[in-house]
Scaffold this active site. Structure first.
Site, PDB file in Angstrom:
ATOM      1  N   ARG A 169       0.892  -1.162   0.000  1.00  0.00           N
ATOM      2  CA  ARG A 169       0.000   0.000   0.000  1.00  0.00           C
ATOM      3  C   ARG A 169       0.930   1.211   0.000  1.00  0.00           C
ATOM      4  O   ARG A 169       1.514   1.560   1.031  1.00  0.00           O
ATOM      5  CB  ARG A 169      -0.890  -0.043   1.243  1.00  0.00           C
ATOM      6  CG  ARG A 169      -2.016   0.960   1.279  1.00  0.00           C
ATOM      7  CD  ARG A 169      -2.934   0.619   2.466  1.00  0.00           C
ATOM      8  NE  ARG A 169      -3.915   1.644   2.721  1.00  0.00           N
ATOM      9  CZ  ARG A 169      -5.118   1.691   2.158  1.00  0.00           C
ATOM     10  NH1 ARG A 169      -5.479   0.760   1.284  1.00  0.00           N
ATOM     11  NH2 ARG A 169      -5.967   2.655   2.471  1.00  0.00           N
TER      12      ARG A 169
ATOM     13  N   ARG B 240     -14.217  -7.341  -0.292  1.00  0.00           N
ATOM     14  CA  ARG B 240     -12.763  -7.213  -0.383  1.00  0.00           C
ATOM     15  C   ARG B 240     -12.086  -8.516   0.057  1.00  0.00           C
ATOM     16  O   ARG B 240     -11.123  -8.969  -0.554  1.00  0.00           O
ATOM     17  CB  ARG B 240     -12.276  -6.049   0.498  1.00  0.00           C
ATOM     18  CG  ARG B 240     -12.518  -4.655  -0.051  1.00  0.00           C
ATOM     19  CD  ARG B 240     -11.601  -4.321  -1.203  1.00  0.00           C
ATOM     20  NE  ARG B 240     -10.205  -4.330  -0.817  1.00  0.00           N
ATOM     21  CZ  ARG B 240      -9.570  -3.323  -0.228  1.00  0.00           C
ATOM     22  NH1 ARG B 240     -10.208  -2.204   0.057  1.00  0.00           N
ATOM     23  NH2 ARG B 240      -8.278  -3.412   0.065  1.00  0.00           N
TER      24      ARG B 240
ATOM     25  N   HIS C 292      -6.411   1.636  -7.441  1.00  0.00           N
ATOM     26  CA  HIS C 292      -6.764   0.800  -6.292  1.00  0.00           C
ATOM     27  C   HIS C 292      -7.505  -0.425  -6.854  1.00  0.00           C
ATOM     28  O   HIS C 292      -8.714  -0.576  -6.682  1.00  0.00           O
ATOM     29  CB  HIS C 292      -7.649   1.577  -5.330  1.00  0.00           C
ATOM     30  CG  HIS C 292      -7.745   0.987  -3.953  1.00  0.00           C
ATOM     31  ND1 HIS C 292      -7.240  -0.262  -3.638  1.00  0.00           N
ATOM     32  CD2 HIS C 292      -8.305   1.461  -2.813  1.00  0.00           C
ATOM     33  CE1 HIS C 292      -7.481  -0.512  -2.361  1.00  0.00           C
ATOM     34  NE2 HIS C 292      -8.113   0.520  -1.837  1.00  0.00           N
TER      35      HIS C 292
ATOM     36  N   GLN D 198      -9.829  -2.816  -4.721  1.00  0.00           N
ATOM     37  CA  GLN D 198     -11.128  -2.236  -4.397  1.00  0.00           C
ATOM     38  C   GLN D 198     -12.112  -2.414  -5.548  1.00  0.00           C
ATOM     39  O   GLN D 198     -13.273  -2.766  -5.339  1.00  0.00           O
ATOM     40  CB  GLN D 198     -10.978  -0.748  -4.072  1.00  0.00           C
ATOM     41  CG  GLN D 198     -12.292  -0.046  -3.752  1.00  0.00           C
ATOM     42  CD  GLN D 198     -12.970  -0.621  -2.531  1.00  0.00           C
ATOM     43  OE1 GLN D 198     -12.370  -0.662  -1.465  1.00  0.00           O
ATOM     44  NE2 GLN D 198     -14.216  -1.063  -2.655  1.00  0.00           N
TER      45      GLN D 198
ATOM     46  N   CYS E 288     -16.426   3.179  -0.972  1.00  0.00           N
ATOM     47  CA  CYS E 288     -15.392   2.205  -0.627  1.00  0.00           C
ATOM     48  C   CYS E 288     -14.871   2.374   0.797  1.00  0.00           C
ATOM     49  O   CYS E 288     -14.103   1.530   1.259  1.00  0.00           O
ATOM     50  CB  CYS E 288     -14.248   2.238  -1.631  1.00  0.00           C
ATOM     51  SG  CYS E 288     -13.304   3.770  -1.635  1.00  0.00           S
TER      52      CYS E 288
ATOM     53  N   ASP F 214     -16.606   8.466  -2.976  1.00  0.00           N
ATOM     54  CA  ASP F 214     -15.458   8.188  -2.112  1.00  0.00           C
ATOM     55  C   ASP F 214     -15.190   9.442  -1.290  1.00  0.00           C
ATOM     56  O   ASP F 214     -15.759  10.515  -1.548  1.00  0.00           O
ATOM     57  CB  ASP F 214     -14.239   7.823  -2.971  1.00  0.00           C
ATOM     58  CG  ASP F 214     -13.113   7.167  -2.179  1.00  0.00           C
ATOM     59  OD1 ASP F 214     -13.272   6.968  -0.960  1.00  0.00           O
ATOM     60  OD2 ASP F 214     -12.057   6.878  -2.777  1.00  0.00           O
TER      61      ASP F 214
END
Length: 302
Positions: A103, A289, A130, A133, A261, A221
């Protein structure tokens, strides 16, 4: 030959379909208490340059349920945090663990890590994409609307890394994406142009009501990503017209779903009324996820 997952386009349309089908199978098996240790004696090294809730818990739990082990690695506790070159970290980790999830602050770091690793590297988030996701989002849309082909998604808000992965994913899913962002926060023109050349179905507008009209899915988001905390007041003022609220939802198709998300700043980018409504699939989205990442780990390591 080892495979990496740095972008949603690192898999084909067929591979995506197979991965989602496997994720749904794993989800059902978990529901009835079946856990098959297909990744026994495998270890996932997880490098977190940015803090995390869902990414860390889902990957760590996923490896455990598949019979493997996950290592949480904070760069501050590694030589990486003291200036060791990423390429050297990659070579060393390749001798110790089975795969790396990172990450990262910068997408270039993810690419460099993968370039010098002999083991699979997974992009758990970067400033460009991402992809994990978006796998969960695709799975959730397919579960709720029973298809992705022809589905119209309205992305409302910041044209960020998740938005980029969503745009690129239309090449694999057949979805149409209409992005509504303040002009200075719209997705990069080069990314949109690149996606259109590859067959993406994407349109960028300024009016959120335009994007939401006849949408099957409303997606948003946070307006304040990690590292942008000093811009809170400015961003909130700019983005407030892009709030997902009951008025915006009324423009979508009957039965439309709403997605976020997480983490959510409630009553900023999305109201309590919407995120807690029957249209919200936010919690399924978060759960998925775990399932898509388990399927991804099996694909890369199994």
């Amino acid at each position: 030959m080892k495979k990496d997952f740095l972008s949603i386009l690192d898999i084909s349309r067929e591979e995506l379909a197979n991965l989602i089908a496997h994720a749904r199978k794993l989800k059902e098996e978990r529901r009835v208490g079946i856990h098959t240790p297909v990744l026994a004696h495998k270890t996932l090294g997880m490098i977190f340059e940015k803090s995390s809730t869902r990414t860390r818990i889902s990957f760590e739990t996923g490896m455990f349920e598949l019979g493997g082990h996950a290592l949480f690695l904070n760069p501050k506790d590694m030589q990486l945090g003291r200036g060791e070159a990423i390429r050297d970290t990659a070579r060393v980790m390749s001798r110790f663990v089975s795969a790396i999830m990172i990450r990262a602050n910068r997408h270039d770091e993810v690419i460099e890590l993968a370039t010098h690793s002999d083991i699979p590297v997974i992009n758990g988030l970067s400033d460009r994409e991402h992809p994990c996701q978006i796998l969960a989002d695709i799975m959730t849309i397919d579960e709720r609307l029973f298809r992705t082909e022809g589905i119209r998604v309205a992305w409302i808000g910041d044209g960020n890394n998740v938005c980029t992965s969503l745009i690129l994913s239309t090449i694999l899913t057949g979805m149409e994406v209409v992005v509504a962002s303040p002009p200075e926060f719209a997705p990069g023109k080069e990314i949109v142009a690149e996606a259109l050349k590859m067959g993406a179905r994407v349109r960028v507008v300024a009016d959120p009501m335009d994007a939401a009209t006849d949408a099957d899915v409303i997606m948003t988001d946070t307006w304040i990503s990690m590292g942008q905390e000093e811009e809170v007041d400015r961003r909130r003022k700019i983005f407030m017209p892009y709030q997902v609220n009951a008025g915006l939802m009324s423009m979508a198709k009957p039965g439309a779903i709403v997605m976020h998300c997480l983490p959510a700043h409630r009553n900023w980018e999305i109201t309590d009324e919407v995120i807690d409504s029957k249209a919200s699939v936010v919690w399924d989205q978060a759960e998925n996820r775990l399932h898509v990442q388990k399927a991804l780990l099996v694909r890369l390591l199994g």
